[in-house]
Design a protein around this motif. Structure first.
Motif, PDB file in Angstrom:
ATOM      1  N   THR A   1      40.093  34.634  48.154  1.00 37.96           N
ATOM      2  CA  THR A   1      40.038  36.031  47.711  1.00 37.96           C
ATOM      3  C   THR A   1      38.826  36.265  46.829  1.00 37.96           C
ATOM      4  N   LYS A   2      38.565  35.327  45.936  1.00 39.04           N
ATOM      5  CA  LYS A   2      37.411  35.458  45.037  1.00 39.04           C
ATOM      6  C   LYS A   2      36.114  35.489  45.830  1.00 39.04           C
ATOM      7  N   SER A   3      36.003  34.625  46.826  1.00 44.47           N
ATOM      8  CA  SER A   3      34.788  34.597  47.653  1.00 44.47           C
ATOM      9  C   SER A   3      34.605  35.905  48.400  1.00 44.47           C
TER      10      SER A   3
ATOM     11  N   ILE B   1      35.704  38.887  47.534  1.00 39.94           N
ATOM     12  CA  ILE B   1      35.323  39.942  46.589  1.00 39.94           C
ATOM     13  C   ILE B   1      33.864  39.799  46.175  1.00 39.94           C
ATOM     14  N   LEU B   2      33.419  38.580  45.891  1.00 43.87           N
ATOM     15  CA  LEU B   2      32.026  38.367  45.474  1.00 43.87           C
ATOM     16  C   LEU B   2      31.046  38.733  46.573  1.00 43.87           C
TER      17      LEU B   2
ATOM     18  N   ASP C   1      40.750  31.122  45.680  1.00 46.45           N
ATOM     19  CA  ASP C   1      39.328  30.916  45.988  1.00 46.45           C
ATOM     20  C   ASP C   1      38.858  31.785  47.141  1.00 46.45           C
TER      21      ASP C   1
ATOM     22  N   ARG D   1      43.882  33.972  37.174  1.00 43.79           N
ATOM     23  CA  ARG D   1      43.853  33.158  38.387  1.00 43.79           C
ATOM     24  C   ARG D   1      43.706  34.040  39.614  1.00 43.79           C
ATOM     25  N   VAL D   2      42.716  33.704  40.447  1.00 47.44           N
ATOM     26  CA  VAL D   2      42.498  34.380  41.718  1.00 47.44           C
ATOM     27  C   VAL D   2      42.231  33.311  42.771  1.00 47.44           C
TER      28      VAL D   2
ATOM     29  N   ASN E   1      35.812  36.980  35.197  1.00 43.11           N
ATOM     30  CA  ASN E   1      36.111  35.546  35.269  1.00 43.11           C
ATOM     31  C   ASN E   1      37.284  35.164  34.366  1.00 43.11           C
TER      32      ASN E   1
ATOM     33  N   ARG F   1      39.589  40.808  37.395  1.00 44.47           N
ATOM     34  CA  ARG F   1      39.667  39.398  36.988  1.00 44.47           C
ATOM     35  C   ARG F   1      38.478  38.608  37.523  1.00 44.47           C
ATOM     36  N   VAL F   2      38.045  38.931  38.727  1.00 44.21           N
ATOM     37  CA  VAL F   2      36.875  38.250  39.297  1.00 44.21           C
ATOM     38  C   VAL F   2      35.618  38.637  38.527  1.00 44.21           C
TER      39      VAL F   2
ATOM     40  N   THR G   1      42.801  42.680  40.411  1.00 48.39           N
ATOM     41  CA  THR G   1      42.249  41.427  40.951  1.00 48.39           C
ATOM     42  C   THR G   1      40.726  41.448  40.908  1.00 48.39           C
TER      43      THR G   1
END
Length: 355
Positions: free
Chosen positions: A35-37, A39-40, A33, A30-31, A27, A23-24, A20
């Motif tokens: 979860t992506k936030s 991780i970032l 939003d 699919r992750v 880019n 993938r972030v 995961t």
């Protein structure tokens, strides 16, 4: 801190898989939003910088690892455990395009092994993780392979072949430990019996030899063979006959994961006061351990064996240090009293690598 943070650390802090995070970072895929936030933000807070060498390596090739094991449902479902560890390792290495090629065989059929091995080789694997529980066909198979193809054995060793590594337990010592526990439970006037559920495995024989070696030469327990003990009907018939011939049995040692069948018999027949020791934390064994029918289970950490097998092959293929060629698993003693505190494979974290 930036120099110390790895993609594995990011995944742990975010509570997600390495795949995961990958993938972030790239880019792709699919992750969610949220979860992506998360991780970032962790990447920003830790000042994480991707390893350029690892990124280039991941994009340069695929790694196809051949897996030769018995069918997952055999040995009371034991083989599902190392498969789980292998899949965990592959998920952690998803950024490096690691693919597992599972080819499973009937653990009682040399012909089934040969067929699975031939099918595996049609996929041109880059390395092979092998459970050589059928020693002769496994040795014949490896002998015909290119010496450049890395082989890693787990669960049972095959000393006669050249290999990258063996990952497993010391079977003889685990058998001696089981015997020491048994002698604490069984009065000297009572009989102890070893039930041999399989008849070809080197590590099963090692456990039995270790168990018997703990006793004086004139009092070593007999080994009684019943290769189909996984069958309830066969097991019950076998034990009925055994108790008719030898009513004064005080303990059973079952040298594989099928100990739950003996436990089921003892519970249903209300035969109390009989010590029972076996191997492996499969669900049915855990149930009878918690109920007190099984006194001790010995764990060989099969998930960790599978996990380290995949990681070892990957490290070799990616030209990283592999570590020791002989990785011996701890001998864990599980009881009804400590089972709830036993650390599951997922929670071991970085200690999974014993290099």
């Amino acid at each position: 801190m930036a120099d110390l943070v790895t993609i594995k650390d990011i995944a742990r802090l975010a509570g997600v898989s390495i795949g995961t995070v990958d993938r972030v970072l790239h880019n792709r895929g699919r992750v969610a939003d949220t979860t992506k936030s998360r991780i970032l933000k962790i990447i920003s807070d830790t000042k994480f910088k991707p390893n350029l060498f690892a990124s280039n390596l991941a994009q340069s090739r695929n790694y196809r690892l051949g897996i030769l094991t018995p069918r997952p449902e055999q040995d009371s479902g034991f083989w599902q455990l190392p498969h789980k560890g292998m899949q965990t390792a592959a998920e952690e290495l998803s950024a490096f395009s690691v693919e597992l090629l599972f080819h499973c065989f009937d653990r009682f059929s040399p012909d089934s092994f040969r067929k699975a091995a031939r099918q595996l080789m049609t996929n041109s694997p880059d390395g092979i993780l092998l459970a050589p529980i059928l020693p002769q066909p496994a040795e014949d198979f490896v002998r015909d392979l290119s010496p450049e193809l890395p082989i890693c054995c787990f669960d049972s060793d095959l000393p006669t072949i050249s290999k990258l590594a063996y990952i497993g337990q010391d079977p003889r010592m685990s058998g001696r430990l089981a015997a020491k526990l048994m002698r604490m439970l069984v009065p000297p006037e009572k009989e102890t019996v070893i039930i041999q559920a399989v008849n070809l495995d080197e590590h099963i024989r090692g456990r039995e030899e270790g168990f018997r070696s703990y006793f004086p030469a004139d009092k070593r327990p007999p080994v009684l063979e019943e290769v189909h003990i996984d069958s309830r009907e066969t097991c019950f018939t076998f034990l009925d006959s055994l108790f008719n011939r030898t009513p004064d049995i005080g303990g059973f040692f079952v040298a594989n994961a099928s100990v739950h069948r003996v436990a089921e018999y003892l519970a249903e027949k209300d035969r109390t006061g009989i010590a029972l020791i076996g191997y492996d934390l499969i669900p049915r064994n855990r149930e009878f351990l918690e109920r007190g029918v099984i006194d001790f289970l010995i764990s060989q950490r099969p998930e960790t064996q599978g996990y380290l097998g995949v990681r070892t092959l990957f490290r070799h293929l990616s030209r990283q240090p592999v570590g020791a060629p002989h990785v011996v698993m701890p001998i864990d003693i599980l009881t009804a009293e400590n089972i709830h505190y036993y650390m599951p494979f997922e929670a071991i974290g970085n200690t999974r690598e014993f290099n």
